[in-house]
Design a protein around this motif. Sequence first.
Motif, PDB file in Angstrom:
ATOM      1  N   THR A 148     -42.595 115.563 -24.259  1.00 27.33           N
ATOM      2  CA  THR A 148     -41.419 115.501 -24.622  1.00 27.33           C
ATOM      3  C   THR A 148     -39.844 115.122 -24.116  1.00 27.33           C
ATOM      4  OG1 THR A 148     -40.251 113.349 -26.683  1.00 27.33           O
ATOM      5  CG2 THR A 148     -41.012 116.033 -26.817  1.00 27.33           C
ATOM      6  N   ALA A 149     -39.342 114.104 -24.487  1.00 28.40           N
ATOM      7  CA  ALA A 149     -37.477 114.685 -24.289  1.00 28.40           C
ATOM      8  C   ALA A 149     -36.937 115.330 -25.520  1.00 28.40           C
ATOM      9  CB  ALA A 149     -36.859 113.543 -23.761  1.00 28.40           C
ATOM     10  N   ILE A 150     -36.248 116.263 -25.082  1.00 19.81           N
ATOM     11  CA  ILE A 150     -35.730 116.282 -26.178  1.00 19.81           C
ATOM     12  C   ILE A 150     -34.183 115.614 -27.409  1.00 19.81           C
ATOM     13  CG2 ILE A 150     -34.343 118.141 -28.029  1.00 19.81           C
ATOM     14  CD1 ILE A 150     -35.890 120.210 -25.852  1.00 19.81           C
ATOM     15  N   PHE A 151     -33.413 115.193 -26.527  1.00 18.01           N
ATOM     16  CA  PHE A 151     -32.042 114.414 -26.441  1.00 18.01           C
ATOM     17  C   PHE A 151     -31.656 114.074 -25.312  1.00 18.01           C
ATOM     18  CE2 PHE A 151     -30.919 118.794 -25.202  1.00 18.01           C
ATOM     19  CZ  PHE A 151     -29.605 118.288 -23.970  1.00 18.01           C
ATOM     20  N   ARG A 152     -30.306 113.014 -25.077  1.00 14.50           N
ATOM     21  CA  ARG A 152     -30.165 112.789 -23.645  1.00 14.50           C
ATOM     22  C   ARG A 152     -28.509 113.372 -24.978  1.00 14.50           C
ATOM     23  NH1 ARG A 152     -31.898 110.045 -19.780  1.00 14.50           N
ATOM     24  NH2 ARG A 152     -34.347 110.631 -19.620  1.00 14.50           N
ATOM     25  N   ALA A 153     -27.554 113.121 -23.519  1.00 14.17           N
ATOM     26  CA  ALA A 153     -26.130 112.563 -23.734  1.00 14.17           C
ATOM     27  C   ALA A 153     -24.751 112.573 -22.099  1.00 14.17           C
ATOM     28  CB  ALA A 153     -25.841 114.902 -23.528  1.00 14.17           C
ATOM     29  N   ALA A 154     -24.169 112.296 -22.380  1.00 22.35           N
ATOM     30  CA  ALA A 154     -23.389 112.010 -21.520  1.00 22.35           C
ATOM     31  C   ALA A 154     -22.521 113.493 -20.958  1.00 22.35           C
ATOM     32  CB  ALA A 154     -22.636 111.221 -22.272  1.00 22.35           C
ATOM     33  N   GLN A 155     -21.635 112.562 -20.124  1.00 19.70           N
ATOM     34  CA  GLN A 155     -20.857 113.043 -18.910  1.00 19.70           C
ATOM     35  C   GLN A 155     -19.405 112.064 -19.031  1.00 19.70           C
ATOM     36  OE1 GLN A 155     -21.835 116.239 -15.909  1.00 19.70           O
ATOM     37  NE2 GLN A 155     -22.404 116.241 -18.076  1.00 19.70           N
ATOM     38  N   PHE A 156     -18.222 113.160 -19.137  1.00 22.28           N
ATOM     39  CA  PHE A 156     -16.780 112.689 -19.039  1.00 22.28           C
ATOM     40  C   PHE A 156     -15.682 113.182 -18.476  1.00 22.28           C
ATOM     41  CE2 PHE A 156     -19.643 113.381 -23.321  1.00 22.28           C
ATOM     42  CZ  PHE A 156     -19.539 112.513 -24.036  1.00 22.28           C
ATOM     43  N   LEU A 157     -15.305 111.925 -17.830  1.00 22.04           N
ATOM     44  CA  LEU A 157     -14.050 112.260 -17.228  1.00 22.04           C
ATOM     45  C   LEU A 157     -13.235 113.171 -17.815  1.00 22.04           C
ATOM     46  CD1 LEU A 157     -12.960 112.495 -14.279  1.00 22.04           C
ATOM     47  CD2 LEU A 157     -13.147 109.712 -13.951  1.00 22.04           C
ATOM     48  N   ALA A 158     -12.161 113.576 -17.766  1.00 27.74           N
ATOM     49  CA  ALA A 158     -11.133 114.005 -18.016  1.00 27.74           C
ATOM     50  C   ALA A 158     -10.063 114.558 -17.134  1.00 27.74           C
ATOM     51  CB  ALA A 158     -11.262 114.992 -19.210  1.00 27.74           C
TER      52      ALA A 158
END
Length: 321
Positions: free
Chosen positions: A120-130
């Motif tokens: 199974t996957a555990i989590f998904r998360a994004a990327q951020f442009l700063a």
Amino acid sequence: MPARRTLMLAAGGALALPGLPRAQDGAWPSRPIRMVLPFGPGGVSDTLSRLIAEQARPLLGQPVIIDPKPGSNGVIATEHVARSARDGYTLGYMAYGSMVMGPALGVPLNYRMEDFQLITAIFRAAQFLAVAPHVPARSIAELVALSKSRPIAYGTVGHGGTGHVLMEILAGETRGRFDNVVYRTETTVVQDMIGGTIPAVVASLMPVLQQHLAGQIRILAHTAPRRLDVIADVPTFAELGYPAMTFQYCHGFAVPAGTPRPIVERLHRDLSTAILTEAVRSRMTPDMTPDITTPEAFTASIRRETEALAAVIRARGITAG
């Protein structure tokens, strides 16, 4: 012609396995299970893995021992899991780099994803442009326009990593000009941004969140499918007209291919239950979404994401480094 690829995959449904026996009703597990972790101590993944192990212990009836094997963007740990016995006593914590990025880049690896049974996957998360405060851009449109007059340098933790690939997608979509500068850590990039050394960064949330809230840097957009409560004023790339920038990386669990199906099903049930406990969810960062998937759905999503990333990598001439 720019390659338009949407990289975010929808989470699959949870697997219901009400009829599986508990530990005391069968031979497995009769001794501790080893969770091979591709990261060193102290990070979010280390914390989550230990919490999941704690929550899974009473369900499995045996301890889950954390075995860190950091290095090579998760490859060392992943190779170790691939070579392990198919008996359910070696559990791999799988990083996105070793599951997707390495295969998509075509780098030489001593394993194939067919060597694993994903659980199974555990989590998904994004990327951020700063961007740094001295950069005269307060939107993605302004940053792209600025890049057409001179290339904008941005920091990531590697050539061929998710940040690099995402910025190549943005460049292909907009004809902007961006130069990837490799750092050892995202935190170091942010420090150099505040010091005026580098204009921008593509990173995970935690290295940039507090600095954004304090006004030391500006997050211009992120790759999640919807806005995040913690930075509700920051738009997604999709709502700005760049749906190809919708992306969420994932971590997950796997065992060596050929592990008996009843063990796979038992691990799926008990690990999924552990991931969804409040003890684990409360320690996820604000951009993380628990992502419980069936083994089949997880395998299919990793395959699709690898193919999509590989197409972008070929089109943009991206290499690892």
